[in-house]
Design a protein around this motif. Structure first.
Motif, PDB file in Angstrom:
ATOM      1  N   SER A 203      12.447  34.499   7.338  1.00 21.05           N
ATOM      2  CA  SER A 203      10.949  33.558   7.706  1.00 21.05           C
ATOM      3  C   SER A 203      11.086  32.521   6.778  1.00 21.05           C
ATOM      4  O   SER A 203      10.070  31.314   7.743  1.00 21.05           O
ATOM      5  CB  SER A 203       9.712  34.878   7.034  1.00 21.05           C
ATOM      6  N   TRP A 204      11.216  31.789   5.747  1.00 17.44           N
ATOM      7  CA  TRP A 204      11.123  30.801   4.848  1.00 17.44           C
ATOM      8  C   TRP A 204      12.003  29.890   6.678  1.00 17.44           C
ATOM      9  O   TRP A 204      11.674  28.681   6.742  1.00 17.44           O
ATOM     10  CB  TRP A 204      11.996  30.959   4.258  1.00 17.44           C
ATOM     11  N   SER A 205      13.130  30.203   7.214  1.00 12.75           N
ATOM     12  CA  SER A 205      13.871  29.371   8.012  1.00 12.75           C
ATOM     13  C   SER A 205      13.504  28.775   8.852  1.00 12.75           C
ATOM     14  O   SER A 205      13.087  27.881   9.342  1.00 12.75           O
ATOM     15  CB  SER A 205      15.279  29.778   7.473  1.00 12.75           C
ATOM     16  N   GLU A 206      12.648  29.886   9.591  1.00 13.92           N
ATOM     17  CA  GLU A 206      11.676  29.985  11.119  1.00 13.92           C
ATOM     18  C   GLU A 206      10.758  29.083  10.512  1.00 13.92           C
ATOM     19  O   GLU A 206      10.930  28.341  11.455  1.00 13.92           O
ATOM     20  CB  GLU A 206      11.935  31.415  11.407  1.00 13.92           C
ATOM     21  N   GLY A 207       9.956  29.279  10.416  1.00 17.41           N
ATOM     22  CA  GLY A 207       8.743  28.685   9.766  1.00 17.41           C
ATOM     23  C   GLY A 207       9.145  26.833   9.042  1.00 17.41           C
ATOM     24  O   GLY A 207       8.276  26.309   9.770  1.00 17.41           O
ATOM     25  N   PHE A 208      10.272  26.555   8.294  1.00 14.94           N
ATOM     26  CA  PHE A 208      10.198  25.648   8.213  1.00 14.94           C
ATOM     27  C   PHE A 208      10.724  24.774   9.680  1.00 14.94           C
ATOM     28  O   PHE A 208      10.690  23.454   9.508  1.00 14.94           O
ATOM     29  CB  PHE A 208      11.691  25.554   7.368  1.00 14.94           C
ATOM     30  N   ILE A 209      11.802  25.309   9.961  1.00 15.06           N
ATOM     31  CA  ILE A 209      12.831  24.958  11.957  1.00 15.06           C
ATOM     32  C   ILE A 209      11.862  24.934  12.784  1.00 15.06           C
ATOM     33  O   ILE A 209      11.468  23.551  12.674  1.00 15.06           O
ATOM     34  CB  ILE A 209      13.994  25.585  12.009  1.00 15.06           C
ATOM     35  N   ASN A 210      10.914  24.929  12.765  1.00 11.27           N
ATOM     36  CA  ASN A 210       9.570  24.997  13.554  1.00 11.27           C
ATOM     37  C   ASN A 210       8.211  24.165  13.318  1.00 11.27           C
ATOM     38  O   ASN A 210       8.199  23.204  13.814  1.00 11.27           O
ATOM     39  CB  ASN A 210       8.665  26.343  13.632  1.00 11.27           C
ATOM     40  N   TYR A 211       7.890  23.910  11.929  1.00 15.58           N
ATOM     41  CA  TYR A 211       7.268  22.737  11.110  1.00 15.58           C
ATOM     42  C   TYR A 211       8.224  21.482  11.775  1.00 15.58           C
ATOM     43  O   TYR A 211       7.563  20.658  11.992  1.00 15.58           O
ATOM     44  CB  TYR A 211       7.272  22.999   9.953  1.00 15.58           C
ATOM     45  N   TYR A 212       8.965  21.079  11.705  1.00 15.67           N
ATOM     46  CA  TYR A 212      10.144  20.775  11.653  1.00 15.67           C
ATOM     47  C   TYR A 212      10.107  20.297  13.208  1.00 15.67           C
ATOM     48  O   TYR A 212      10.509  18.951  12.916  1.00 15.67           O
ATOM     49  CB  TYR A 212      10.920  20.241  11.007  1.00 15.67           C
ATOM     50  N   THR A 213      10.431  20.592  13.952  1.00 13.75           N
ATOM     51  CA  THR A 213      11.185  20.365  14.894  1.00 13.75           C
ATOM     52  C   THR A 213       9.794  20.345  16.597  1.00 13.75           C
ATOM     53  O   THR A 213      10.105  19.975  17.306  1.00 13.75           O
ATOM     54  CB  THR A 213      11.940  20.991  15.741  1.00 13.75           C
ATOM     55  N   ASP A 214       8.530  21.436  16.008  1.00 15.25           N
ATOM     56  CA  ASP A 214       8.251  21.400  17.195  1.00 15.25           C
ATOM     57  C   ASP A 214       6.039  21.034  17.157  1.00 15.25           C
ATOM     58  O   ASP A 214       5.690  20.956  17.641  1.00 15.25           O
ATOM     59  CB  ASP A 214       7.339  23.344  17.142  1.00 15.25           C
ATOM     60  N   GLN A 215       6.445  19.800  16.249  1.00 10.23           N
ATOM     61  CA  GLN A 215       5.131  19.183  16.306  1.00 10.23           C
ATOM     62  C   GLN A 215       5.900  17.367  15.698  1.00 10.23           C
ATOM     63  O   GLN A 215       7.177  17.361  15.241  1.00 10.23           O
ATOM     64  CB  GLN A 215       3.872  19.678  14.945  1.00 10.23           C
ATOM     65  N   GLY A 216       4.973  16.531  15.670  1.00  9.52           N
ATOM     66  CA  GLY A 216       5.294  15.213  15.420  1.00  9.52           C
ATOM     67  C   GLY A 216       6.538  14.621  15.911  1.00  9.52           C
ATOM     68  O   GLY A 216       7.164  14.423  16.883  1.00  9.52           O
ATOM     69  N   TYR A 217       7.067  14.003  14.331  1.00  6.10           N
ATOM     70  CA  TYR A 217       8.231  14.018  14.982  1.00  6.10           C
ATOM     71  C   TYR A 217       9.248  14.519  15.752  1.00  6.10           C
ATOM     72  O   TYR A 217       9.842  13.944  16.548  1.00  6.10           O
ATOM     73  CB  TYR A 217       8.873  13.128  12.876  1.00  6.10           C
ATOM     74  N   GLY A 218       9.681  15.171  15.341  1.00  4.90           N
ATOM     75  CA  GLY A 218      10.363  16.234  15.878  1.00  4.90           C
ATOM     76  C   GLY A 218      10.373  16.628  17.316  1.00  4.90           C
ATOM     77  O   GLY A 218      11.329  16.343  18.064  1.00  4.90           O
ATOM     78  N   LYS A 219       9.298  16.872  17.712  1.00  9.01           N
ATOM     79  CA  LYS A 219       8.837  16.876  19.014  1.00  9.01           C
ATOM     80  C   LYS A 219       8.975  15.777  19.820  1.00  9.01           C
ATOM     81  O   LYS A 219       9.350  15.215  21.288  1.00  9.01           O
ATOM     82  CB  LYS A 219       7.551  17.681  19.406  1.00  9.01           C
ATOM     83  N   LYS A 220       8.162  14.327  19.304  1.00  5.03           N
ATOM     84  CA  LYS A 220       8.335  13.166  20.215  1.00  5.03           C
ATOM     85  C   LYS A 220       9.859  12.588  20.244  1.00  5.03           C
ATOM     86  O   LYS A 220      10.448  12.234  20.694  1.00  5.03           O
ATOM     87  CB  LYS A 220       7.759  11.969  19.168  1.00  5.03           C
ATOM     88  N   ASN A 221      11.256  12.854  19.363  1.00  3.44           N
ATOM     89  CA  ASN A 221      12.468  13.094  19.773  1.00  3.44           C
ATOM     90  C   ASN A 221      13.482  14.093  19.766  1.00  3.44           C
ATOM     91  O   ASN A 221      14.935  13.777  20.287  1.00  3.44           O
ATOM     92  CB  ASN A 221      13.127  12.288  18.265  1.00  3.44           C
ATOM     93  N   HIS A 222      12.604  15.358  20.684  1.00  6.68           N
ATOM     94  CA  HIS A 222      13.098  16.331  20.968  1.00  6.68           C
ATOM     95  C   HIS A 222      14.097  16.749  20.891  1.00  6.68           C
ATOM     96  O   HIS A 222      15.277  17.179  21.599  1.00  6.68           O
ATOM     97  CB  HIS A 222      13.656  15.335  22.651  1.00  6.68           C
ATOM     98  N   LEU A 223      13.641  17.357  19.476  1.00  7.91           N
ATOM     99  CA  LEU A 223      14.871  18.481  18.778  1.00  7.91           C
ATOM    100  C   LEU A 223      14.360  19.297  18.021  1.00  7.91           C
ATOM    101  O   LEU A 223      13.425  19.899  18.904  1.00  7.91           O
ATOM    102  CB  LEU A 223      15.243  17.406  17.182  1.00  7.91           C
ATOM    103  N   SER A 224      15.634  20.239  18.004  1.00  9.02           N
ATOM    104  CA  SER A 224      15.602  21.949  18.579  1.00  9.02           C
ATOM    105  C   SER A 224      16.547  22.524  17.219  1.00  9.02           C
ATOM    106  O   SER A 224      17.166  21.694  18.022  1.00  9.02           O
ATOM    107  CB  SER A 224      15.415  22.535  19.236  1.00  9.02           C
ATOM    108  N   GLY A 225      15.783  23.689  16.225  1.00  8.95           N
ATOM    109  CA  GLY A 225      17.114  24.446  16.006  1.00  8.95           C
ATOM    110  C   GLY A 225      17.469  24.020  14.427  1.00  8.95           C
ATOM    111  O   GLY A 225      17.055  23.009  14.491  1.00  8.95           O
ATOM    112  N   GLU A 226      17.844  24.187  14.245  1.00  7.80           N
ATOM    113  CA  GLU A 226      19.250  24.295  12.854  1.00  7.80           C
ATOM    114  C   GLU A 226      19.572  22.439  12.629  1.00  7.80           C
ATOM    115  O   GLU A 226      19.419  21.187  12.442  1.00  7.80           O
ATOM    116  CB  GLU A 226      20.381  24.724  12.492  1.00  7.80           C
ATOM    117  N   GLU A 227      20.311  21.869  13.697  1.00  8.13           N
ATOM    118  CA  GLU A 227      20.577  20.460  14.089  1.00  8.13           C
ATOM    119  C   GLU A 227      19.814  19.571  14.017  1.00  8.13           C
ATOM    120  O   GLU A 227      19.433  18.360  13.862  1.00  8.13           O
ATOM    121  CB  GLU A 227      21.791  20.293  15.090  1.00  8.13           C
ATOM    122  N   GLY A 228      18.904  20.105  14.804  1.00  4.25           N
ATOM    123  CA  GLY A 228      17.264  19.542  14.971  1.00  4.25           C
ATOM    124  C   GLY A 228      16.595  19.304  13.728  1.00  4.25           C
ATOM    125  O   GLY A 228      15.796  17.998  13.482  1.00  4.25           O
ATOM    126  N   THR A 229      16.819  19.946  13.337  1.00  6.07           N
ATOM    127  CA  THR A 229      15.638  19.920  11.800  1.00  6.07           C
ATOM    128  C   THR A 229      16.814  18.425  11.079  1.00  6.07           C
ATOM    129  O   THR A 229      15.811  18.429  10.527  1.00  6.07           O
ATOM    130  CB  THR A 229      15.904  21.249  11.374  1.00  6.07           C
TER     131      THR A 229
END
Length: 282
Positions: A203-229
């Protein structure tokens, strides 16, 4: 010891929690009164954890909607800046889930960045005034740099200048406490992050990856998953390195790549007890 505040910072998986615990042990073993505040502490004296903010009109609508719990809500609220703060996780659990869903959307870390900054900086200034009159050393894990960077850069995609100014405002608020910043570094970010994923609940890793890739910087740069994080984390590391250069408080970077607790504690003892950090040391 001539400081009343020790700040522990670093990227996820670097060993911040272990470092904070070891610093507390070292101070206590040397007869120095101290208190440790870890990430997520509901009683944190400077940061806000699970605290919502309502402007006056929003506050009165909340009280009307949940009038059956009005007394309990009012008992726990704190007047603040033409509104009210509510530490909602300190309330008893008999309030309906809909209440917590509504209130959590007003969490200070869900507010627009400028409003978040204002409330957080005000709280740090109040903490600093209180702490200056005491003798206790406060140890803060990951709220001085991490929180401004994650909410500013990662959540909202704010420019580095704005995030840096946020941290500099916090620095200015606590200078009277003669703080020491300990930044924990890692040679291999990929390894330390994947190590954290393996050791922590899914649950930690899923929440962390979502936070880092589904908004702001991650979304703007089209990043996803562990590699995107990982790409976001590398950008965060670069941002934090730039912020560290601008800070004027005492600071030290300690490499924890070996994850050896004995040698890590020895390095911390040398820094804090045997050879206190020099101003501006980096």
């Amino acid at each position: 010891m001539d400081t009343k505040l020790i700040l522990i910072e670093g990227l996820p998986g670097s060993g911040k929690s272990t470092t904070a615990r070891l610093v507390h042990e070292i101070l206590m073993q040397n007869g120095i009164e101290s208190e440790l505040y870890c990430e997520g502490d509901l009683n944190h004296p400077a940061d806000y954890e699970s605290v919502a903010y309502f402007e006056n009109d929003q506050w009165h609508r909340l009280l009307e909607e949940y009038s059956a719990f009005r007394d309990q809500i009012i008992e726990n609220c704190i007047p603040e800046d033409n509104g009210y703060l509510l530490p909602y996780k300190k309330l008893v659990p008999d309030i309906p889930d809909t209440f917590y869903e509504k209130v959590s959307k007003k969490d200070i870390y869900e507010l627009p960045l400028d409003q978040n900054m204002k409330l957080i900086i005000n709280n740090w200034e109040r903490f600093s005034t209180r702490a200056a009159s005491g003798k206790k050393v406060h140890i803060f894990e990951c709220c001085f740099i991490q929180n401004p960077v994650t909410v500013g850069m990662i959540k909202y995609g704010a420019p580095l200048t704005k995030v840096r100014n946020y941290v500099l405002a916090l620095e200015n608020s606590v200078k009277k406490l003669n703080p020491i910043l300990i930044y924990i570094s890692q040679d291999n970010l990929d390894y330390s992050f994947r190590k954290a994923i393996k050791e922590r609940p899914q649950s930690w890793s899923e929440g962390f990856i979502n936070y880092y890739t589904d908004q702001g910087y991650g979304k703007k740069n089209h990043l996803s998953g562990e590699e995107g994080t990982l790409k976001v984390l590398k950008a965060r590391r670069q941002a934090e390195e730039e912020i560290l250069k601008k800070l004027s408080i005492r600071k030290a970077v300690i490499n924890n790549s070996a994850f050896d607790e004995h040698s890590h504690k020895a390095a911390l003892e040398k820094l804090l007890i045997n050879h206190p950090a020099k101003k501006g040391k980096n």
